[in-house]
Write a protein that holds these residues in place. Structure first.
Motif, PDB file in Angstrom:
ATOM      1  N   GLY A   1       0.811  -1.211   0.000  1.00  0.00           N
ATOM      2  CA  GLY A   1       0.000   0.000   0.000  1.00  0.00           C
ATOM      3  C   GLY A   1       0.845   1.262   0.000  1.00  0.00           C
ATOM      4  N   LEU A   2       1.959   1.227   0.727  1.00  0.00           N
ATOM      5  CA  LEU A   2       2.798   2.423   0.841  1.00  0.00           C
ATOM      6  C   LEU A   2       3.593   2.688  -0.434  1.00  0.00           C
ATOM      7  N   PHE A   3       4.044   1.604  -1.072  1.00  0.00           N
ATOM      8  CA  PHE A   3       4.918   1.766  -2.235  1.00  0.00           C
ATOM      9  C   PHE A   3       4.142   2.076  -3.511  1.00  0.00           C
ATOM     10  N   LEU A   4       2.961   1.467  -3.635  1.00  0.00           N
ATOM     11  CA  LEU A   4       2.313   1.415  -4.940  1.00  0.00           C
ATOM     12  C   LEU A   4       2.186   2.776  -5.607  1.00  0.00           C
ATOM     13  N   GLU A   5       1.613   3.741  -4.893  1.00  0.00           N
ATOM     14  CA  GLU A   5       1.321   4.995  -5.580  1.00  0.00           C
ATOM     15  C   GLU A   5       2.537   5.890  -5.714  1.00  0.00           C
ATOM     16  N   LYS A   6       3.523   5.678  -4.823  1.00  0.00           N
ATOM     17  CA  LYS A   6       4.712   6.538  -4.873  1.00  0.00           C
ATOM     18  C   LYS A   6       5.810   5.921  -5.739  1.00  0.00           C
TER      19      LYS A   6
END
Lengths: 266, 318, 500
Positions: free
Chosen positions: A205-210
């Protein structure tokens, strides 16, 4: 005295959730039987649930075969109960006043109530002689990690959400709080799998959009593999697995289904 | 799998959608009512040619509840990249803002209004076995029953709901309003006879009236409707009300101007095609012809217009 | 009867053209693939595929869409059996016995049962739709809000027998599931309930995060904790096909499931979601293998799978006879028909006989295609279980994460899944079962809506639930079921007390 321990905890668990529900439902209008307000159905449902929870506890006292000592709080128990209570009050107040739109005077009553019940449940729980699974009989390390995880998670969330930029966007601060909490939880062996598996979904969740689709996958897979001792001994297998999954996910989700995600860091 | 692949949109996407590259992927069109109502019908009718003209798929998604405010809220909260659109309508964007005390969006400020799609009258329909053939029958039965009649609608906050409230006030005895999640489920209940009457937007009722599964008893138009010349107006039958329902296309606030312009242009072309005109006429609706600015102004006026009426009516969401 | 046969023959004439068959096959293939992927449901797929059907003749288009619909349903059962991952409501029940069978090395048999049972049920339900569609519509229409409420209540009561252990705990979980289902905007007044001001919660907690967290992810954690259980999972695969004895046990279950499913499917407004576990309850109470439930009983796969598929067929009835779609998939079908200039409704039979009878025939063809595709695939699916668990679990995690994210393109759903994984893990330690919770979660909101409508229509008189004959009957059955569940426990308790 003979009781089925797990059922007592299960019953308390149901009662606790129902009490929280009934409490939150005080904000909703009950209405009349003819024109039911938004609070009517939840009110009926939570009352029923509390009743059932109580029944579960009641029945557990009649169960045979599982001998359990009567719980007598000792020094260590009191330390545990007090710490859980303090934590529950602090975290609950913090969360509800920051995010909840719940009125502050209710928050105090609510957290004390919830904390007291939770503390009771946990106190019963940790005294249980049953040893199947980690939760039935907590070791000292497991208990410390549990409380430390909660505290670390909440602190991480609280301090990072004001950091600006990426950290203040969307649910990133919540995600980091959860990640920190789960990683701390993963330290004692009993919580390892729960902590690691949950943490690696948080990484996603933390990596996906960034950082994009591929890095999110790599992060998730690598962390997930930590949960298996075989993988640590044979890192080559992990490499192969990562490569394989990257290709497979690219093919299925990007090429065929075209889901809308960032592929690369932005 | 080639067809599937083409259909599942192999449009590559790197980074957020930019206006120039719009539409960069499939578009989600939120219908804030259950399947089978006017909003749903019109959305699907317009979505198809629109998808063809834009070259991407448009997925119609039903998100029903609370008089269309649930779906509209969802659209208001979406990213304004032009890939999430909503069917704005009189319930969620005209009456709802006043009717629902804890509504969480502003019907004008939180949306980019693109185009008015259709406007049409409402119609009262009755189950054929109910013994109600006109307003006089309705009034007689309503007065005769100690508890009055039940009347269904597509949801609280629709103009159909307001008509029920107004009729009750005129008669001096409240009609029991039974809201549903959309006209589809409400119509099922009327056909089944669970509820004897319904106040519906004409397009969703049209096919059922033609099939004879329900009987039209009064139309809310000014004069008799060309598609249903046999159905008398409410005014003719002594209930002095004229009411029009409308449905339009909107997106979240802050959509890029180019996107709005393109959408409005394509929509207008579609609304002018003879095919759509013929279908709308069959359903008893008039295609809209407003620019985005005009439609925004229209919504603003509707909210202002309805606010005192809703308050005066004492109508409540339940 | 003769007319029916002529009509069906006509229908098959339409459905069995090469073009139609190939599109039915394509639809079923895509559907199966979609169903296997977690989080991506048939509605999304059909919406996205809609444009390619514009160029096709109406009959072909509908045949293909129907193929996707059936395929997705079947695909969902595959992951439920193999990985304990229910993709949709109906496959929650399949996880109960199906996953146990897979752990006993009978994954092949479970998959084959699901395929054959579905095919049989689909065939019977197709004939039913053709022969007595209008008649069944009348039955469906006689259900009022009070009757629906009682039906759902009965559903919840029987959901508690899904549990392997204590009935009271199961009912507690059902009730908590109902409560979870109430989170979100109140459909009547628009008030936010239990949302804590979180916008993502305003239209409720999603089914997929709950199901995937409590079943799929929690199961991974539990499997990792029990290394011995993992090795069982991967070493024993066993014969792919059913043994004679399994076949004998599955057959009556399929028959009963077909019956239950066909009936519940025609009820618009939630009937179809009750089909699978209605059948499960029945098998658990009356089948010959009832003592094996909880350890991988084949009846528990055969019955629900048949019921599920039968309901999928008969849910077309309200659409074909009234022209009112009862769910989102049906609305898409209407959309596809309207694009072709066809208004579904009672007049469709006369106005478009090709389409009507072609569609009915194609339902059967679609089912046949599923069987054709899936029987050979069973070997491949079972081979998946031979993949060592250490490689399997990261893959499941990754697929789940992507699937959950793609629901709304929002990471919020990923975090929700994590929370429900923790919740599911705790519940499993406390022997509180997830399946009853999920059923309550799905039925709760519908129940509330029907309850409020029933009370509005009765002007606040609770008596309506016993005055209406259908409702009274359903409530009666519920009461008997509750008693039947309570009595043996009481008796057992007494016997034990005596023994002591």
């Amino acid at each position: 005295m003979r009781i089925n321990h797990r059922d007592v905890v299960a019953g308390l668990f149901l009662v606790l959730l129902a009490t929280i529900g009934l409490f939150l439902n005080m904000d909703h209008n009950l209405g009349t039987a003819r024109r039911m307000g938004p609070g009517y159905m939840p009110w009926m449902v939570f009352l029923l649930q509390a009743g059932l929870g109580a029944l579960v506890i009641f029945v557990s006292f009649g169960k045979r075969g599982e001998r359990v000592e009567v719980v007598k709080p000792e020094g260590i128990d009191i330390v545990r109960i007090v710490s859980v209570l303090m934590f529950a009050t602090a975290a609950g107040t913090l969360y509800l006043t920051q995010y909840g739109g719940v009125r502050a005077d209710k928050v105090v009553t609510f957290t004390i109530m919830a904390g007291a019940i939770a503390a009771g449940a946990i106190a019963l729980w940790i005294r249980s002689p049953e040893t199947d699974g980690t939760m039935a009989a907590w070791t000292q390390g497991e208990f410390v990690a549990f409380v430390a995880a909660m505290v670390a998670g909440v602190l991480a969330w609280y301090f990072i959400r004001g950091a600006g930029g990426y950290f203040s966007q969307g649910y990133n601060a919540v995600g980091i709080g959860m990640l920190v909490g789960f990683l701390v939880l993963a330290i004692p062996p009993g919580w390892r799998y729960l902590g690691l598996i949950c943490a690696c979904m948080c990484i996603f969740g933390l990596f996906l959009e960034k950082l994009g689709f591929y890095l999110a996958l790599i992060g998730t897979i690598l962390l997930a593999c930590l949960a298996e001792r075989d993988h640590i001994r044979k890192p080559l297998g992990v490499l192969g697995l990562t490569a394989f999954l990257l290709v497979l996910c690219w093919f299925v989700f990007i090429r065929e289904l075209d889901i809308r995600v960032n592929l690369w860091p932005t | 799998m080639t067809i599937a692949r083409r259909a599942l949109l192999a449009t590559p996407l790197a980074g957020p959608a930019f206006a120039q590259g719009w539409p960069s992927g499939s578009i989600r069109l939120i219908v804030p009512f259950a399947p089978g109502g006017t909003t749903d019908l019109v959305a699907r009718m317009v979505a198809t040619p629109l998808a063809e003209r834009l070259g991407v798929a448009i997925a119609v998604e039903n998100r029903a509840g609370a008089g269309a405010t649930v779906g509209s809220l969802r659209a208001a909260q979406a990213a304004p990249d032009g890939l999430t659109l909503v069917m704005s309508n009189i319930a969620s964007h005209g009456i709802g803002p006043t009717l629902y005390p804890n509504i969480r969006y502003d019907a004008v400020r939180d949306f980019t209004h693109v185009a008015l799609l259709i406007s049409n009258p409402s119609v009262f329909v009755a189950n054929p076995r109910s013994g109600i053939a006109n307003l006089a029958d309705l009034v007689a039965q309503h007065r005769a029953r100690p508890q009055g009649l039940d009347m269904a609608s597509s949801g609280a906050g629709s103009s159909n709901h307001m008509l029920i409230v107004r009729l009750g006030q005129t008669l001096g005895k409240e009609i029991n309003h039974v809201p549903f999640r959309g006209a589809g489920p409400a119509m099922t209940a009327v056909i089944a006879g669970q509820v004897p009457l319904m106040s519906d937007s004409l397009p969703s009722a049209a096919s059922h009236i033609r099939q004879g599964s329900v009987r039209a008893i009064a139309m809310s138009s000014e004069a008799r409707h060309p598609a249903f010349p046999d159905v008398p107006t409410m005014r003719e039958q002594g209930f002095d009300v004229v009411s029009t329902t409308w449905f339009g296309l909107s997106g979240p606030a802050g959509m890029p101007a180019q996107v709005v312009e393109r959408l409005a242009r394509e929509t207008r072309v579609i609304l002018e095609t003879p095919d759509i005109r013929a279908r709308f006429a069959e359903l008893g609706g008039t295609p809209g012809a407003m620019t985005p600015a005009e439609y925004t102004e229209f919504v603003r006026r509707e909210v202002a217009l309805w606010a005192p009426l809703v308050r005066a009516s004492g109508a409540t969401p339940d | 009867m003769e007319l029916l046969l002529t009509n069906l023959a006509h229908g098959f004439g339409v459905a069995l053209s090469l073009q139609n068959i190939s599109f039915a096959l394509l639809g079923a293939l895509i559907g199966t693939a979609i169903g296997v992927l977690p989080g991506i449901g048939p509605v999304a797929t059909i919406s996205l595929l809609l444009p390619i059907t514009f160029g096709l003749p109406a009959t072909t288009a509908i045949i293909m869409l129907a193929g996707i619909f059936y395929g997705a349903q079947y695909g969902g059962s595959t992951t439920a059996i193999l990985l304990n991952l229910p993709g949709e409501v109906s496959s929650v029940v399949t996880t109960l016995e199906g996953y146990k069978m897979a752990r006993n090395g009978r994954a092949g048999a479970a998959l084959a049962t699901a395929a054959i049972g579905s095919f049989f049920a689909g065939s019977v339900a197709t004939v039913l739709v053709a022969a007595s569609g209008p008649l069944l519509t009348q039955v469906a229409l006689s259900f009022g809000p009070a009757d629906y409420f009682s039906l759902m209540l009965l559903g919840l009561i029987i959901a508690s027998v899904l549990a392997q252990g204590s009935v009271i705990k199961a009912i507690g979980m059902v009730v908590f599931g109902v409560a979870l289902g109430l989170v979100g905007t109140d459909v009547q007044t628009g008030q936010q309930r239990f949302t804590f001001g979180i916008p993502e919660l305003s239209d409720g907690i999603g089914f997929v995060p709950v199901a995937m967290g409590m079943f799929g992810i929690a199961e991974i954690i539990l499997n990792l904790e029990r290394p011995e259980a993992r090795s069982v999972l991967t070493t024993k695969v066993g014969s792919l096909f059913l043994t004679r004895e399994e076949f004998k046990r599955a057959t009556p279950a399929v028959l009963r499931g077909t019956l239950v499913g066909s009936f519940l499917g025609i009820l618009p407004g939630g009937g179809a979601s009750l089909a699978a576990f209605g059948s499960y309850m029945m098998e658990r109470k009356i089948s010959k293998g009832r003592h094996l439930f909880g350890t991988g009983a084949i009846e528990g796969v055969a019955g629900p799978e048949a019921a599920n598929n039968a309901a999928a067929q008969t849910s077309f009835i309200p659409l074909l006879t009234l022209g009112i779609p009862s769910n989102a998939v049906m609305a898409l079908m209407v959309g596809a028909l309207i694009i072709q200039g066809i208004q579904p409704g009672p007049r469709m039979v006369e106005a478009q006989p090709d389409l009507f009878w072609g569609l009915i025939a194609s339902m059967w063809v679609g089912n046949l295609m599923l069987l054709v595709i899936n029987l050979p695939l069973i070997g491949m699916w079972v081979a998946l279980l031979k993949v060592p668990y250490k490689y399997l679990y990261p893959s499941i995690l990754v697929f789940c994460s992507i699937g959950v994210y793609s629901l709304n393109n929002n990471v919020f759903d990923v975090y929700m899944t994590v929370l429900f994984a923790v919740f599911g893990y705790m519940c499993s330690k406390l022997k509180l079962e997830a399946a009853p919770l999920l059923i309550g979660f799905v039925l709760g909101p519908m129940m509330e809506e029907h309850l409020r409508r029933a009370m509005l229509l009765s002007r606040g008189d609770w008596g309506v639930f016993i005055q209406r004959p259908i409702s009274a009957t359903l409530l009666g059955i519920g009461a008997v079921a509750l008693l039947a569940m309570a009595l043996p426990n009481l008796r057992k308790g007494k016997e034990k007390a005596m023994a002591e």
